[in-house]
Design a protein around this motif. Structure first.
Motif, mmCIF file in Angstrom:
data_model
loop_
_atom_site.group_PDB
_atom_site.id
_atom_site.type_symbol
_atom_site.label_atom_id
_atom_site.label_comp_id
_atom_site.label_asym_id
_atom_site.label_seq_id
_atom_site.Cartn_x
_atom_site.Cartn_y
_atom_site.Cartn_z
ATOM 1 N N GLY A 103 0.850 -1.188 0.000
ATOM 2 C CA GLY A 103 0.000 0.000 0.000
ATOM 3 C C GLY A 103 0.887 1.240 0.000
ATOM 4 N N PRO A 104 0.623 2.195 0.908
ATOM 5 C CA PRO A 104 1.472 3.393 0.977
ATOM 6 C C PRO A 104 2.772 3.158 1.735
ATOM 7 C CG PRO A 104 -0.283 3.523 2.599
ATOM 8 C CD PRO A 104 -0.537 2.267 1.811
ATOM 9 N N LEU A 105 2.939 1.972 2.301
ATOM 10 C CA LEU A 105 4.125 1.660 3.101
ATOM 11 C C LEU A 105 5.086 0.792 2.292
ATOM 12 C CD1 LEU A 105 2.295 0.810 6.454
ATOM 13 C CD2 LEU A 105 3.065 3.043 5.625
ATOM 14 N N ALA A 106 6.185 0.415 2.931
ATOM 15 C CA ALA A 106 7.172 -0.428 2.255
ATOM 16 C C ALA A 106 7.846 -1.329 3.272
ATOM 17 C CB ALA A 106 8.210 0.425 1.536
ATOM 18 N N SER A 107 8.153 -2.548 2.837
ATOM 19 C CA SER A 107 8.888 -3.501 3.669
ATOM 20 C C SER A 107 10.239 -3.781 3.031
ATOM 21 C CB SER A 107 8.108 -4.814 3.810
ATOM 22 O OG SER A 107 6.915 -4.618 4.558
ATOM 23 N N TYR A 108 11.249 -3.972 3.878
ATOM 24 C CA TYR A 108 12.551 -4.458 3.448
ATOM 25 C C TYR A 108 12.570 -5.940 3.813
ATOM 26 C CZ TYR A 108 13.858 0.536 3.520
ATOM 27 O OH TYR A 108 13.923 1.892 3.319
ATOM 28 N N ALA A 109 12.566 -6.807 2.834
ATOM 29 C CA ALA A 109 12.263 -8.201 3.151
ATOM 30 C C ALA A 109 12.904 -9.159 2.152
ATOM 31 C CB ALA A 109 10.746 -8.388 3.178
ATOM 32 N N HIS A 110 12.585 -10.464 2.351
ATOM 33 C CA HIS A 110 13.088 -11.543 1.497
ATOM 34 C C HIS A 110 11.916 -12.449 1.130
ATOM 35 C CE1 HIS A 110 17.023 -10.310 3.048
ATOM 36 N NE2 HIS A 110 16.554 -10.486 4.268
ATOM 37 N N GLU A 111 11.863 -12.843 -0.118
ATOM 38 C CA GLU A 111 10.837 -13.775 -0.588
ATOM 39 C C GLU A 111 11.501 -15.054 -1.085
ATOM 40 O OE1 GLU A 111 7.173 -11.072 -2.222
ATOM 41 O OE2 GLU A 111 8.930 -11.178 -3.526
ATOM 42 N N GLY A 112 10.655 -16.053 -1.368
ATOM 43 C CA GLY A 112 11.163 -17.294 -1.967
ATOM 44 C C GLY A 112 11.822 -18.202 -0.964
ATOM 45 N N GLU A 113 13.149 -18.437 -1.128
ATOM 46 C CA GLU A 113 13.900 -19.342 -0.259
ATOM 47 C C GLU A 113 15.169 -18.639 0.241
ATOM 48 O OE1 GLU A 113 14.609 -23.145 -1.991
ATOM 49 O OE2 GLU A 113 12.544 -23.412 -2.695
ATOM 50 N N PRO A 114 15.028 -17.698 1.140
ATOM 51 C CA PRO A 114 16.214 -16.990 1.640
ATOM 52 C C PRO A 114 17.067 -17.896 2.519
ATOM 53 C CG PRO A 114 14.293 -16.350 2.902
ATOM 54 C CD PRO A 114 13.789 -17.212 1.779
ATOM 55 N N VAL A 115 18.369 -17.632 2.509
ATOM 56 C CA VAL A 115 19.321 -18.364 3.349
ATOM 57 C C VAL A 115 20.103 -17.336 4.168
ATOM 58 C CG1 VAL A 115 21.286 -19.930 3.441
ATOM 59 C CG2 VAL A 115 19.519 -20.247 1.691
ATOM 60 N N PHE A 116 20.116 -17.526 5.474
ATOM 61 C CA PHE A 116 20.803 -16.616 6.385
ATOM 62 C C PHE A 116 22.036 -17.333 6.944
ATOM 63 C CE2 PHE A 116 16.248 -15.956 6.444
ATOM 64 C CZ PHE A 116 16.140 -14.594 6.143
ATOM 65 N N LEU A 117 23.174 -16.663 6.930
ATOM 66 C CA LEU A 117 24.425 -17.251 7.399
ATOM 67 C C LEU A 117 24.790 -16.704 8.773
ATOM 68 C CD1 LEU A 117 26.553 -17.096 4.119
ATOM 69 C CD2 LEU A 117 25.155 -18.987 4.984
ATOM 70 N N VAL A 118 25.257 -17.596 9.654
ATOM 71 C CA VAL A 118 25.645 -17.206 11.008
ATOM 72 C C VAL A 118 26.975 -17.874 11.355
ATOM 73 C CG1 VAL A 118 24.907 -16.983 13.408
ATOM 74 C CG2 VAL A 118 23.193 -17.244 11.617
ATOM 75 N N PRO A 119 27.982 -17.102 11.808
ATOM 76 C CA PRO A 119 29.256 -17.705 12.217
ATOM 77 C C PRO A 119 29.228 -18.149 13.679
ATOM 78 C CG PRO A 119 29.435 -15.320 12.269
ATOM 79 C CD PRO A 119 28.034 -15.626 11.800
ATOM 80 N N LEU A 120 29.841 -19.252 13.970
ATOM 81 C CA LEU A 120 29.989 -19.746 15.344
ATOM 82 C C LEU A 120 31.474 -19.843 15.667
ATOM 83 C CD1 LEU A 120 28.713 -20.923 17.945
ATOM 84 C CD2 LEU A 120 28.912 -23.182 16.889
ATOM 85 N N GLU A 121 31.914 -19.055 16.650
ATOM 86 C CA GLU A 121 33.313 -19.061 17.059
ATOM 87 C C GLU A 121 33.542 -20.172 18.089
ATOM 88 O OE1 GLU A 121 35.553 -17.226 15.714
ATOM 89 O OE2 GLU A 121 34.198 -15.959 14.514
ATOM 90 N N VAL A 122 34.502 -21.042 17.785
ATOM 91 C CA VAL A 122 34.830 -22.167 18.673
ATOM 92 C C VAL A 122 36.084 -21.785 19.467
ATOM 93 C CG1 VAL A 122 35.359 -24.624 18.818
ATOM 94 C CG2 VAL A 122 33.873 -23.767 16.987
ATOM 95 N N PRO A 123 36.050 -21.880 20.788
ATOM 96 C CA PRO A 123 37.232 -21.499 21.571
ATOM 97 C C PRO A 123 38.404 -22.439 21.296
ATOM 98 C CG PRO A 123 35.621 -22.564 22.977
ATOM 99 C CD PRO A 123 34.941 -22.340 21.647
ATOM 100 N N SER A 124 39.611 -21.899 21.408
ATOM 101 C CA SER A 124 40.809 -22.700 21.116
ATOM 102 C C SER A 124 41.018 -23.821 22.121
ATOM 103 C CB SER A 124 42.041 -21.790 21.094
ATOM 104 O OG SER A 124 42.172 -21.105 22.334
ATOM 105 N N ASP A 125 40.416 -23.679 23.309
ATOM 106 C CA ASP A 125 40.596 -24.730 24.314
ATOM 107 C C ASP A 125 39.451 -25.730 24.339
ATOM 108 O OD1 ASP A 125 38.670 -23.034 25.254
ATOM 109 O OD2 ASP A 125 39.527 -22.787 27.267
ATOM 110 N N ALA A 126 38.627 -25.728 23.308
ATOM 111 C CA ALA A 126 37.544 -26.716 23.244
ATOM 112 C C ALA A 126 38.150 -28.113 23.165
ATOM 113 C CB ALA A 126 36.649 -26.445 22.043
ATOM 114 N N PRO A 127 37.785 -29.038 24.040
ATOM 115 C CA PRO A 127 38.433 -30.366 24.080
ATOM 116 C C PRO A 127 38.084 -31.208 22.860
ATOM 117 C CG PRO A 127 36.643 -30.236 25.683
ATOM 118 C CD PRO A 127 36.802 -28.858 25.129
ATOM 119 N N VAL A 128 39.116 -31.631 22.158
ATOM 120 C CA VAL A 128 38.911 -32.498 20.999
ATOM 121 C C VAL A 128 38.350 -33.840 21.478
ATOM 122 C CG1 VAL A 128 40.066 -33.725 19.120
ATOM 123 C CG2 VAL A 128 40.735 -31.373 19.685
ATOM 124 N N GLY A 129 37.390 -34.340 20.752
ATOM 125 C CA GLY A 129 36.760 -35.600 21.110
ATOM 126 C C GLY A 129 35.473 -35.429 21.890
#
Length: 698
Positions: A103-129
């Motif tokens: 209408g008179p407004l507007a959205s900033y958006a995604h249609e269809g099949e959007p994919v969002f990326l997120v980084p996960l930082e792993v600490p250096s002292d995380a125990p292997v295994g």
């Protein structure tokens, strides 16, 4: 030939371990309008490295989810991670947003099949295994013609390994997602205010000649989402002029966003050359502006006072004046004129008294507005008692001389003169605190103009309120239209007592809303005692000793009835509504500036009802407009918020909000459609005017 096969077998092995370890995992969510899936880029977590996750969504056709800044309305994706100590998830990376007009407004958006990326930082002292349990609570809003909040929880475990290959099956998903992220900007960017616009300048920009240009700013409310953005190009530079949004000030070092040029997105981090500021969206009138329009303000005040005569606030006084004019039918034209002048004098005197007191209090730093006297339970209680005594006088329980509307004893030389004056006083005390149509601007200006000019506005208001009765009394020809005297007048006078009793009862209801402790019980006891005193006073009208004793007893009871009322205290913690309670047919929340700002940041439409229990017009609108079930249902369906700013007792925050809109009293109705500029809804209030202000259609 064996190496690729060997690699595939290892991949299958790790995938089997992933599946076995996540037998009870929840990595996919299906809602009514979206399907969501969380996918890791690597087969395991590696100490000291970053593992990327992709949240892939599949939306119904025509539906969309929102970017970081949703535009005029909506809520973006929100991920709340539950992780072991030392692990941390970064910000969600969105694809380049789309501009979707609504209408008179507007959205900033995604249609269809959007994919969002997120980084996960792993600490250096995380125990292997070891295995790491990851829980993600996700929420978002999806919209088409309606908006629906959706949510879900992802939960799974991942192993910590010394090294981890990429998951081949997910490689294309991540590659495509990264292609849809905005590219780095080749040039340098800066942003600055320029008059009533903001300007984004990109220098040495390789794509400066692009035709379709739009800037998506990350901060909500900084740029008007639906407004046109004007681009200018010179050599390899691009200048984009943008309309400010509702955010008053932005003073960070950089402005982040996405510049879309012919379908290609560029990540922008523009340096601020100066803070981005806009003027108050609804500024109170300045002294200079008010002074330049003083004559116009006087005309508005006169018309506002005149219109006040047909507002619900004045109904009790209408009945009292009706009885007064019936009484005038028995008087000479000179007496009628005198009563009209004295009534006008009473109205104007009370406007001067209240207006002058208000100006003095504000000059001393107090946060008061028009109607401040009825924020005091003492004044409200006395108003109820005065109306009760007026009603008892009309009903014939007692009489004070031959005056009507007996608000004092017959100290005037002419019959009923004092009654006419005090009826004018009572009209202002009871009725004027309600701000009627056309009154907001002059009343707001009166609070900032020099004292003499302000008192001129109060004079015009009082004259407008008294004008109909003044004209009737000064025009001899109109006296011929008054009914002929007769016995019927006694019955008519007594009948008029009942609406006055109703007004007294209304003020007792107001007192119950604002008085602390046993304030209502004290007022009721005082009312009964005063009625007894009035009855005894009427019985004392004899010249013998018995009459003298009854008058003394009546006076003593009056004193003891009034004294406790003078000690009533306000319930400062009172709220008209709690969150989720109803206000008529509306699900309401109490007003606070902080909550309003949060709703605006979230893109939620808000309607504010500035009201008070002592404002008859406010209560009338609540019982008519805001009790409409269809209107309440429309508000709920649209996700709008109905906010109640209760001014029954003194509240500096609400006083400041009223002043921000140039108002000095209630009622005031303000609509915030999504993140558009606020709109003051005109009075008389109607359901259609509320719908129009909020953009609601049926």
């Amino acid at each position: 030939m064996m190496k690729p096969l060997h690699f595939r077998l290892i991949t299958v092995f790790f995938l089997c371990l992933w599946a076995f370890g996540n037998a009870n995992a929840q990595t996919a969510i299906e809602n009514e309008y979206t399907k969501s899936e969380i996918l890791p880029e690597k087969e395991a977590l590696v100490p000291g490295e970053t593992t990327w996750f992709a949240l892939r969504q599949e939306l119904r056709d025509g539906w969309h989810v929102f970017w970081i800044n949703p535009g005029d309305a909506g809520l973006p994706l929100n991920l709340r991670w539950t992780l072991p100590k030392g692990f941390s998830a970064g910000a969600v990376q969105h694809p380049v947003p789309e501009y979707i007009p609504v209408g008179p407004l507007a959205s900033y958006a995604h249609e269809g099949e959007p994919v969002f990326l997120v980084p996960l930082e792993v600490p250096s002292d995380a125990p292997v295994g070891s295995d790491v349990e990851i829980v993600i609570d996700a929420s978002w809003q999806t919209c088409e013609e309606i908006c629906v909040p959706e949510e879900g929880q992802f939960s799974f475990r991942m192993a910590v390994r010394a090294s981890a290959p990429l998951i081949e099956e997910n490689a294309e998903i991540f590659a495509t997602a990264r292609e849809k992220l905005p590219d780095n900007l080749s040039g340098s960017a800066s942003v600055s205010p320029n008059g009533d616009r903001y300007e984004l300048v990109v220098e040495d920009f390789s794509d400066a000649r692009g035709q379709e240009v739009f800037f998506f700013a990350e901060p909500e409310g900084l740029i008007e989402p639906s407004a046109e953005q004007n681009a200018e190009r010179f050599e390899n530079n691009l200048k984009l002029s943008m309309k400010p949004g509702w955010l008053d000030r932005f003073d960070a070092q950089t402005l982040n966003g996405v510049l879309l040029v012919d379908g290609q997105g560029y990540a922008v981090s523009a340096a601020l050359t100066a803070p981005l500021e806009i003027k108050n969206l609804a500024p109170a009138p300045t002294v200079q502006a008010a002074g330049q329009n003083f004559v116009f303000l006087l005309m508005l005040a006169l018309l506002g006072g005149l219109i006040l005569n047909i507002m619900p606030c004045v109904f009790p006084i209408v009945f009292i004046k009706a009885a007064s004019f019936m009484k005038s039918a028995q008087s000479s034209p000179e007496a009628v004129r005198l009563h009209g002048l004295l009534y006008t004098a009473g109205v104007i005197s009370m406007f001067f008294l209240l207006g002058g007191s208000l100006l003095l209090l504000r000059a001393g730093g107090e946060q008061f507005g028009w109607g401040f006297h009825l924020q005091s339970p003492i004044v409200v209680a006395f108003s109820a008692l005065v109306l009760l005594m007026v009603g008892l006088n009309l009903a014939g329980l007692y009489s004070v001389g031959a005056g009507l509307a007996g608000t004092g004893q017959n100290l005037a030389a002419k019959d009923g003169a004092l009654g006419a004056f005090f009826t004018g006083v009572l009209a202002v005390v009871v009725a004027a605190p309600c701000i009627g149509p056309l009154m907001s601007a002059p009343m707001g200006a009166a609070l900032i103009l020099p004292p003499l000019a302000a008192m001129g506005i109060f004079l015009a208001l009082g004259l407008g309120l008294a004008l109909p009765y003044l004209v009737l009394s000064l025009a001899p020809a109109l006296s011929a239209y008054l009914p002929k005297p007769g016995p019927w007048m006694v019955t008519f006078k007594q009948a008029l007592a009942f609406p006055v009793f109703a007004a007294a009862g209304y003020f007792l209801w107001v007192l119950a809303q604002q008085a602390a402790g046993s304030g209502l019980a004290i007022a009721i006891a005082s009312a009964v005692a005063l009625a007894l005193a009035a009855w005894l006073f009427e019985k004392s009208k004899t010249e013998d000793r018995r009459g003298f004793v009854l008058r003394i007893v009546s006076a003593v009871i009056t004193v003891f009835a009034i004294a406790p009322v003078a000690n009533l205290e306000s319930n400062m913690s009172r709220k008209t509504v709690m969150v989720g309670e109803t206000h008529g047919a509306m699900r309401a929340v109490p007003y606070s500036a902080e909550a309003l700002d949060q709703y605006r940041r979230d893109g939620v439409s808000v309607f504010i009802d500035f009201t008070a229990a002592w404002c008859v017009t406010c209560q009338f609108n609540k019982l008519t407009v805001f009790s409409d079930e269809e209107l309440g249902a429309d508000f709920a369906a649209a996700g709008n918020v109905f906010m109640v700013a209760d001014w029954t007792v003194r509240d500096p925050e609400i006083t400041a909000a009223l002043e921000a809109f140039g108002a000095s009293g209630v009622p005031l109705y303000v609509a915030y459609p999504a993140v558009k500029e606020p709109v003051i809804v005109s009075q008389p209030l109607t359901k259609n005017s509320v719908r129009e202000a909020m953009g609601l259609t049926r």
